[in-house]
Design a protein around this motif. Structure first.
Motif, PDB file in Angstrom:
ATOM      1  N   ASN A  35       0.793  -1.226   0.000  1.00  0.00           N
ATOM      2  CA  ASN A  35       0.000   0.000   0.000  1.00  0.00           C
ATOM      3  C   ASN A  35       0.828   1.280   0.000  1.00  0.00           C
ATOM      4  O   ASN A  35       0.304   2.348  -0.349  1.00  0.00           O
ATOM      5  CB  ASN A  35      -0.930   0.008   1.225  1.00  0.00           C
ATOM      6  CG  ASN A  35      -1.862  -1.183   1.240  1.00  0.00           C
ATOM      7  OD1 ASN A  35      -2.343  -1.613   0.204  1.00  0.00           O
ATOM      8  ND2 ASN A  35      -2.107  -1.730   2.426  1.00  0.00           N
ATOM      9  N   CYS A  36       2.093   1.182   0.383  1.00  0.00           N
ATOM     10  CA  CYS A  36       2.909   2.400   0.499  1.00  0.00           C
ATOM     11  C   CYS A  36       4.130   2.380  -0.417  1.00  0.00           C
ATOM     12  O   CYS A  36       4.339   3.288  -1.222  1.00  0.00           O
ATOM     13  CB  CYS A  36       3.361   2.586   1.952  1.00  0.00           C
ATOM     14  SG  CYS A  36       2.003   2.641   3.146  1.00  0.00           S
ATOM     15  N   ASP A  80      -0.559   9.772   7.648  1.00  0.00           N
ATOM     16  CA  ASP A  80      -1.350  10.805   6.980  1.00  0.00           C
ATOM     17  C   ASP A  80      -2.836  10.488   7.114  1.00  0.00           C
ATOM     18  O   ASP A  80      -3.233   9.574   7.861  1.00  0.00           O
ATOM     19  CB  ASP A  80      -0.932  10.936   5.511  1.00  0.00           C
ATOM     20  CG  ASP A  80      -1.100   9.627   4.733  1.00  0.00           C
ATOM     21  OD1 ASP A  80      -1.836   8.726   5.221  1.00  0.00           O
ATOM     22  OD2 ASP A  80      -0.506   9.498   3.644  1.00  0.00           O
ATOM     23  N   GLU A  81      -3.672  11.224   6.388  1.00  0.00           N
ATOM     24  CA  GLU A  81      -5.117  11.045   6.490  1.00  0.00           C
ATOM     25  C   GLU A  81      -5.564   9.662   6.046  1.00  0.00           C
ATOM     26  O   GLU A  81      -6.615   9.168   6.470  1.00  0.00           O
ATOM     27  CB  GLU A  81      -5.839  12.114   5.673  1.00  0.00           C
ATOM     28  CG  GLU A  81      -5.637  13.532   6.203  1.00  0.00           C
ATOM     29  CD  GLU A  81      -6.342  14.559   5.341  1.00  0.00           C
ATOM     30  OE1 GLU A  81      -6.878  14.164   4.278  1.00  0.00           O
ATOM     31  OE2 GLU A  81      -6.379  15.740   5.727  1.00  0.00           O
ATOM     32  N   ALA A  82      -4.766   9.040   5.164  1.00  0.00           N
ATOM     33  CA  ALA A  82      -5.111   7.699   4.683  1.00  0.00           C
ATOM     34  C   ALA A  82      -4.561   6.605   5.588  1.00  0.00           C
ATOM     35  O   ALA A  82      -4.717   5.414   5.289  1.00  0.00           O
ATOM     36  CB  ALA A  82      -4.582   7.504   3.260  1.00  0.00           C
ATOM     37  N   GLY A  83      -3.910   6.991   6.679  1.00  0.00           N
ATOM     38  CA  GLY A  83      -3.363   6.010   7.598  1.00  0.00           C
ATOM     39  C   GLY A  83      -2.030   5.425   7.162  1.00  0.00           C
ATOM     40  O   GLY A  83      -1.603   4.400   7.697  1.00  0.00           O
ATOM     41  N   LYS A  84      -1.342   6.111   6.221  1.00  0.00           N
ATOM     42  CA  LYS A  84      -0.069   5.624   5.726  1.00  0.00           C
ATOM     43  C   LYS A  84       1.077   6.425   6.344  1.00  0.00           C
ATOM     44  O   LYS A  84       0.963   7.659   6.468  1.00  0.00           O
ATOM     45  CB  LYS A  84      -0.023   5.735   4.201  1.00  0.00           C
ATOM     46  CG  LYS A  84      -1.105   4.918   3.499  1.00  0.00           C
ATOM     47  CD  LYS A  84      -1.054   5.098   1.986  1.00  0.00           C
ATOM     48  CE  LYS A  84      -2.153   4.293   1.303  1.00  0.00           C
ATOM     49  NZ  LYS A  84      -2.112   4.451  -0.178  1.00  0.00           N
TER      50      LYS A  84
END
Length: 390
Positions: A35-36, A80-84
Motif C-alpha cells: 500500500n505504500c 497521513d489522512e489515509a493512515g499511511k
C-alpha cells in the motif's frame, strides 16, 4: 496511444509482480510494501527518477520495514489522512526511500541486509543464476525458514523429522539467500511436499530452476500432480497438466487424483503407479504403459488398446466395461464387480486371473489352459474353467 492512467495501471501491475518475490511474512510489512512502497516506486518510475529497479534495493527496504515493525518504530505511528506512514509517503522514488534506510542504518549502527544463513544450513547444490539448494538440519534452521516463508515448518512441528537419516528438508535460495521453495524429502530421493510462500504453490519460474537439480540428482516427485499443476518428465522438463504431450515418460508415481483432466495422451509411460481416482479422466490414448493403475471412481469406461500394466490390475468397483486388444497385465488381474462381460481376443495375464463376482463365462483362446483362474467358489486352471462352462 495509451493514456497516462493506462500506463500507470500497467506499470503498477509490473511493479507488483516484481515485488511479490519480496513480500515479508509479517502482515504489517506486507501491507506497507503493497500500500505504500509500491506506489512510491511507481511514482519514481513515471517521473523518471528511477532508471533501474534493483533487487538489492528492494531487499534493503523490506529489511528496513521488517526491523521497524519488529521494534515498533515511532515513525510508524506518524501517519497521513489515509493512515499511511508519512516517512514513506513523502518519498518520490525508491532512491529517496533508500536515503531513509541509510539514516536508520546510521542510527542503529548496523546494515539492513537479509540474513543469508542461519545455524544448521548446508548448501548441497549450486544452480543457475546464483540459486542454491540448502539442507535444513537443525530446529533453528526450520524456524528461520518457516518465519521467512510464512508456513508451518518451524517452531517444533517438524523437529522430530530431523532425527530420521532418510528424511530431509530442502530450501531453494536465491543469490541473496532468500528462500522461495521449501521441500520435504523422504526415502532420500522422494519429494513429498513443495511449498512456496504462505503455503502457496511455488511460482512458475522456480519449477524451471529446480528441474535440472531433480533430474541430475535423481529425485522423484511423490506428491500429487494436482498440488503442482504440472509433472516432471524423465528428461527434466515440466509439462502443465492441460498440455501433456504424446509419448510422455514420467518417472516414479503419477498421481492425477482430483484433477480436472478429461483425457490422457497416447503412449503415456509411467515407471511407477498411475492414479486417476476422483478425476474426470474418461479417455486414455493407445499404448498406455504403467507400473500400476488405480482407477477408483474415475469415469473411465474402457482401457485403451495395447495397455500394459507391469504390476497388478484391480478393476473391481470401477466403471470400466470394455477391455481392448493388446492388454497385458504382468501380475494379477481382478475384474469382479464390473460390467465387463467379454474378454479381448488378444491379452496376457502373468499372475492369477480373478473372475470372482464377474459375468465372464468364456475365455479367449489366447488364455492358456494352465492359466490360474479364481472363481466365486474356488481356484482352478483355465482348462478346467472351460470344461465347466462348456
Amino acid at each position: 496511444m495509451p493514456t497516462r492512467e493506462q500506463v500507470r495501471e500497467r506499470l503498477t501491475i509490473r511493479v507488483q509482480n516484481r515485488l511479490q518475490f519480496y513480500w515479508d511474512r509479517h502482515y504489517r510489512v506486507f501491507g506497507l510494501m503493497r500500500n505504500c512502497v509500491k506506489p512510491v516506486i511507481v511514482r519514481g518510475i513515471l517521473r523518471r527518477r528511477t532508471r533501474r529497479l534493483l533487487d538489492q534495493d528492494i531487499e534493503r527496504v523490506v529489511e528496513w520495514l521488517h526491523d521497524a515493525v519488529m521494534h515498533d518504530a515511532q515513525w510508524l505511528q506518524n501517519v497521513d489522512e489515509a493512515g499511511k506512514p508519512k516517512k514513506i509517503m513523502k518519498c518520490a522514488s525508491i532512491e529517496q526511500l533508500l536515503v531513509e534506510v541509510a539514516k536508520a542504518e546510521r542510527q542503529s549502527g548496523r546494515k539492513f541486509r537479509p540474513q543469508a544463513t542461519c545455524p544448521g544450513e548446508q548448501c548441497i547444490a549450486v544452480l543457475d543464476d546464483g540459486y542454491t539448494i540448502v539442507r535444513l538440519s537443525t530446529p533453528e534452521a526450520l524456524d528461520w525458514e518457516g518465519d521467512r516463508m510464512g508456513h508451518c515448518i518451524g517452531w517444533g512441528r517438524y523437529d522430530h523429522c530431523l532425527q530420521n537419516p532418510d528424511s530431509s528438508f530442502l530450501s531453494l535460495r536465491d543469490r541473496f539467500g532468500r528462500p522461495h521453495v521449501t521441500m520435504s524429502v523422504v526415502n532420500r530421493r522422494y519429494v513429498i511436499n513443495m511449498q512456496g510462500k504462505g503455503n502457496r504453490r511455488p511460482v512458475d519460474r522456480y519449477f524451471n530452476i529446480l528441474a535440472p537439480f531433480f533430474s541430475r540428482e535423481d529425485y522423484k516427485l511423490g506428491l500429487a500432480a494436482f498440488d503442482l499443476g504440472r509433472v516432471l518428465d524423465e528428461d527434466g522438463v515440466w509439462h502443465k497438466l492441460g498440455e501433456l504431450p504424446p509419448d510422455l515418460r514420467v518417472p516414479g508415481r503419477f498421481n492425477l487424483c482430483h484433477t480436472a483432466l478429461r483425457s490422457l495422451p497416447p503412449r503415456l509411460y509411467v515407471s511407477g503407479c498411475l492414479l486417476i481416482g476422483s478425476s474426470l479422466i474418461a479417455e486414455i490414448g493407445e499404448g498406455l504403459d504403467v507400473g500400476g493403475l488405480i482407477i477408483g471412481d474415475a469415469p473411465l469406461a474402457a482401457l485403451p488398446p495395447n495397455t500394459r500394466v507391469r504390476g497388478n490390475l484391480d478393476l473391481r468397483g470401477t466403471q470400466v466395461s470394455h477391455l481392448s486388444n493388446g492388454l497385458r497385465v504382468d501380475r494379477h488381474f481382478l475384474i469382479g464387480a464390473t460390467s465387463i462381460s467379454k474378454l479381448p481376443d488378444v491379452m496376457n495375464v502373468g499372475g492369477k486371473f480373478n473372475l470372482a463376482g464377474s459375468a465372464i463365462s468364456t475365455l479367449p483362446s489366447c488364455i492358456p489352459d494352465d492359466q490360474v483362474i479364481v472363481t466365486n467358489d474356488r481356484t482352478m486352471l483355465a482348462g478346467e474353467f472351460r470344461e465347466r462352462n462348456r
